[in-house]
Design a protein around this motif. Structure first.
Motif, mmCIF file in Angstrom:
data_model
loop_
_atom_site.group_PDB
_atom_site.id
_atom_site.type_symbol
_atom_site.label_atom_id
_atom_site.label_comp_id
_atom_site.label_asym_id
_atom_site.label_seq_id
_atom_site.Cartn_x
_atom_site.Cartn_y
_atom_site.Cartn_z
ATOM 1 N N LYS A 1 0.852 -1.215 0.154
ATOM 2 C CA LYS A 1 0.105 -0.025 0.085
ATOM 3 C C LYS A 1 0.797 1.276 0.045
ATOM 4 C CE LYS A 1 -3.842 2.534 2.505
ATOM 5 N NZ LYS A 1 -3.258 3.758 1.906
ATOM 6 N N ARG A 2 1.848 1.089 0.856
ATOM 7 C CA ARG A 2 2.794 2.351 1.133
ATOM 8 C C ARG A 2 3.460 2.817 -0.516
ATOM 9 N NH1 ARG A 2 7.371 2.109 5.141
ATOM 10 N NH2 ARG A 2 5.676 2.192 6.428
ATOM 11 N N ASN A 3 3.632 1.849 -1.225
ATOM 12 C CA ASN A 3 4.479 1.919 -2.407
ATOM 13 C C ASN A 3 3.622 2.199 -3.480
ATOM 14 O OD1 ASN A 3 7.555 1.191 -2.831
ATOM 15 N ND2 ASN A 3 6.536 -0.319 -1.245
ATOM 16 N N TYR A 4 2.344 1.825 -3.506
ATOM 17 C CA TYR A 4 1.187 2.179 -4.496
ATOM 18 C C TYR A 4 0.823 3.742 -4.210
ATOM 19 C CZ TYR A 4 0.089 -2.529 -5.816
ATOM 20 O OH TYR A 4 0.091 -3.912 -6.333
ATOM 21 N N ASP A 5 0.569 3.918 -2.966
ATOM 22 C CA ASP A 5 0.475 5.378 -2.510
ATOM 23 C C ASP A 5 1.481 6.369 -3.091
ATOM 24 O OD1 ASP A 5 -1.898 4.887 -1.397
ATOM 25 O OD2 ASP A 5 -1.149 4.787 0.664
ATOM 26 N N MET A 6 2.851 6.185 -2.705
ATOM 27 C CA MET A 6 3.916 7.000 -3.271
ATOM 28 C C MET A 6 4.093 7.213 -4.752
ATOM 29 S SD MET A 6 6.826 5.650 -0.361
ATOM 30 C CE MET A 6 8.144 5.981 -1.318
ATOM 31 N N SER A 7 3.580 5.972 -5.374
ATOM 32 C CA SER A 7 3.644 5.863 -6.863
ATOM 33 C C SER A 7 2.805 7.050 -7.201
ATOM 34 C CB SER A 7 3.176 4.656 -7.374
ATOM 35 O OG SER A 7 3.046 4.833 -8.898
ATOM 36 N N ALA A 8 1.610 7.186 -6.567
ATOM 37 C CA ALA A 8 0.453 8.090 -6.955
ATOM 38 C C ALA A 8 1.012 9.716 -6.628
ATOM 39 C CB ALA A 8 -0.854 7.794 -6.274
ATOM 40 N N GLU A 9 1.763 9.683 -5.622
ATOM 41 C CA GLU A 9 2.470 10.939 -5.380
ATOM 42 C C GLU A 9 3.393 11.511 -6.146
ATOM 43 O OE1 GLU A 9 3.251 10.484 -1.257
ATOM 44 O OE2 GLU A 9 1.153 10.281 -0.485
ATOM 45 N N ALA A 10 4.160 10.403 -6.601
ATOM 46 C CA ALA A 10 5.317 10.805 -7.596
ATOM 47 C C ALA A 10 5.201 11.488 -8.782
ATOM 48 C CB ALA A 10 6.067 9.626 -7.601
ATOM 49 N N HIS A 11 3.825 11.055 -9.345
ATOM 50 C CA HIS A 11 3.731 11.733 -10.797
ATOM 51 C C HIS A 11 2.201 11.573 -11.091
ATOM 52 C CE1 HIS A 11 3.705 12.409 -15.138
ATOM 53 N NE2 HIS A 11 4.684 13.025 -14.802
ATOM 54 N N PRO A 12 1.608 12.592 -11.506
ATOM 55 C CA PRO A 12 -0.043 12.656 -11.753
ATOM 56 C C PRO A 12 -0.402 11.592 -12.780
ATOM 57 C CG PRO A 12 0.869 14.815 -11.995
ATOM 58 C CD PRO A 12 2.100 13.989 -11.956
ATOM 59 N N ASP A 13 0.192 10.949 -13.655
ATOM 60 C CA ASP A 13 0.099 10.220 -14.592
ATOM 61 C C ASP A 13 0.014 8.799 -13.663
ATOM 62 O OD1 ASP A 13 -0.131 11.913 -16.549
ATOM 63 O OD2 ASP A 13 1.682 11.345 -17.844
ATOM 64 N N ALA A 14 0.552 8.550 -12.724
ATOM 65 C CA ALA A 14 0.518 7.317 -12.034
ATOM 66 C C ALA A 14 -0.569 6.937 -11.043
ATOM 67 C CB ALA A 14 1.920 7.241 -11.210
ATOM 68 N N LYS A 15 -1.422 8.304 -11.100
ATOM 69 C CA LYS A 15 -2.616 8.062 -9.967
ATOM 70 C C LYS A 15 -3.623 6.935 -10.397
ATOM 71 C CE LYS A 15 -2.914 12.851 -8.603
ATOM 72 N NZ LYS A 15 -1.661 12.551 -7.773
ATOM 73 N N TRP A 16 -3.888 6.604 -11.564
ATOM 74 C CA TRP A 16 -4.923 5.542 -12.011
ATOM 75 C C TRP A 16 -4.257 4.016 -11.968
ATOM 76 C CZ3 TRP A 16 -9.704 5.797 -11.895
ATOM 77 C CH2 TRP A 16 -10.466 7.137 -12.279
ATOM 78 N N PRO A 17 -3.005 4.020 -12.299
ATOM 79 C CA PRO A 17 -2.384 2.775 -12.020
ATOM 80 C C PRO A 17 -2.330 2.402 -10.476
ATOM 81 C CG PRO A 17 -1.042 3.930 -13.632
ATOM 82 C CD PRO A 17 -2.029 4.936 -13.019
ATOM 83 N N ALA A 18 -2.208 3.607 -9.679
ATOM 84 C CA ALA A 18 -1.990 3.419 -8.314
ATOM 85 C C ALA A 18 -3.379 2.995 -7.650
ATOM 86 C CB ALA A 18 -1.541 4.502 -7.720
ATOM 87 N N GLU A 19 -4.334 3.333 -8.227
ATOM 88 C CA GLU A 19 -5.816 2.946 -7.772
ATOM 89 C C GLU A 19 -5.917 1.688 -8.234
ATOM 90 O OE1 GLU A 19 -8.027 4.556 -5.889
ATOM 91 O OE2 GLU A 19 -6.656 5.953 -5.544
ATOM 92 N N VAL A 20 -5.366 1.207 -9.410
ATOM 93 C CA VAL A 20 -5.652 -0.153 -9.917
ATOM 94 C C VAL A 20 -5.000 -1.163 -8.880
ATOM 95 C CG1 VAL A 20 -5.068 -1.939 -11.568
ATOM 96 C CG2 VAL A 20 -6.134 0.341 -12.308
#
Length: 134
Positions: free
Chosen positions: A96-115
């Motif tokens: 979960k921490r890595n998925y959340d950090m992925s979303a925070e690292a770049h706007p384009d990563a928000k949807w993949p992080a949600e998946v």
């Protein structure tokens, strides 16, 4: 130019933005050279080259290095690896921490992080083979 490709390759669970051009002889050498100079994209590429060859622990080390540089794909890949206990210990909290950090690292990563977070919630209570239940 690579940001959209990174998000797309994460969505299709490809471990590397070089997935469609992967060649150990050609891209492996290029990635290894670029990884020395801390190019996050090439470090992720090295992980993507090693993972299908069966060296998932080495792939995880490359992803950790790129994650330290806040690469969203490396962070997402680590989330997936922690979620399933592949190459790293099974740890849904670190997933979960890595998925959340992925979303925070770049706007384009928000949807993949949600998946990734959706997959994590869907498998809640599942324990990786060989891992102790909490």
């Amino acid at each position: 130019p690579r940001t959209h490709h990174v998000a797309l390759s994460v969505l299709i669970l490809s471990p590397s933005p070089l997935a469609s051009h992967r060649s150990v002889d050609v891209n492996g050498l290029k990635c290894a050279v670029a990884a020395v100079v801390n190019n996050a994209l090439s470090i992720v590429g090295m992980g993507g080259l090693l993972s299908p060859l069966g060296d998932v622990e080495a792939a995880a080390r490359y992803y950790h290095t790129a994650a330290d540089l806040r690469n969203p794909q490396a962070l997402w890949n680590l989330g997936w690896m922690y979620q399933w206990g592949i190459g790293v210990p099974f740890d849904p909290h670190l997933a979960k921490r890595n998925y959340d950090m992925s979303a925070e690292a770049h706007p384009d990563a928000k949807w993949p992080a949600e998946v990734g977070l959706f997959m994590l919630r869907a498998t809640e209570g599942w324990t990786a083979p060989g891992a102790e239940a909490e």
